[in-house]
Design a protein around this motif. Sequence first.
Motif, short mmCIF file in Angstrom:
data_model
loop_
_atom_site.label_atom_id
_atom_site.label_comp_id
_atom_site.label_asym_id
_atom_site.label_seq_id
_atom_site.Cartn_x
_atom_site.Cartn_y
_atom_site.Cartn_z
N THR A 2 1.42 -1.12 -0.23
CA THR A 2 0.24 -0.49 -0.42
C THR A 2 0.93 0.78 -0.28
N GLY A 3 -0.04 2.23 -0.69
CA GLY A 3 1.57 3.74 -0.42
C GLY A 3 2.35 2.83 -2.06
N THR A 4 3.38 4.18 -1.89
CA THR A 4 3.88 4.52 -2.81
C THR A 4 5.53 4.03 -2.36
N ILE A 5 5.84 2.80 -3.68
CA ILE A 5 7.39 2.28 -2.98
C ILE A 5 8.47 3.34 -3.62
N SER A 6 9.17 4.16 -2.84
CA SER A 6 10.04 4.90 -4.05
C SER A 6 11.27 4.23 -4.51
N LYS A 9 9.12 -0.35 -8.59
CA LYS A 9 8.05 -0.70 -9.13
C LYS A 9 6.91 -1.34 -8.63
N ARG A 10 6.05 -1.31 -7.96
CA ARG A 10 4.85 -1.95 -7.46
C ARG A 10 4.69 -3.48 -8.12
N GLY A 38 4.36 2.21 1.63
CA GLY A 38 5.21 2.85 1.27
C GLY A 38 4.26 4.60 1.60
N GLU A 39 4.81 5.37 0.79
CA GLU A 39 4.58 7.38 0.81
C GLU A 39 3.33 7.40 0.85
N ASN A 40 2.15 7.76 1.53
CA ASN A 40 0.59 7.93 1.36
C ASN A 40 0.01 6.77 1.34
N GLU A 58 9.46 0.69 3.33
CA GLU A 58 10.82 0.98 2.85
C GLU A 58 11.92 0.79 3.12
#
Length: 67
Positions: A2-6, A9-10, A38-40, A58
């Motif tokens: 869940t969220g953005t992994i910096s 890629k998912r 991740g983020e958000n 992360e």
Amino acid sequence: ITGTISFIKREELKDIIEHSGGFATESVTSKTDVVIVGENPGSKFDKAKELKIEIWDEDLLRSKLSL
């Protein structure tokens, strides 16, 4: 996940999980072992906390993947 992994890629992360013998699902249930955050993050993060499921941020994910 869940969220953005910096740093990955998912889809790449899902492939790594599945090639390692795990399953990447779209929902969090009592059968979920780990939620990668991740983020958000979205509602999966809240559900994981509610169900007391292990949460990887992360930094922990990087160490588990040896990156």
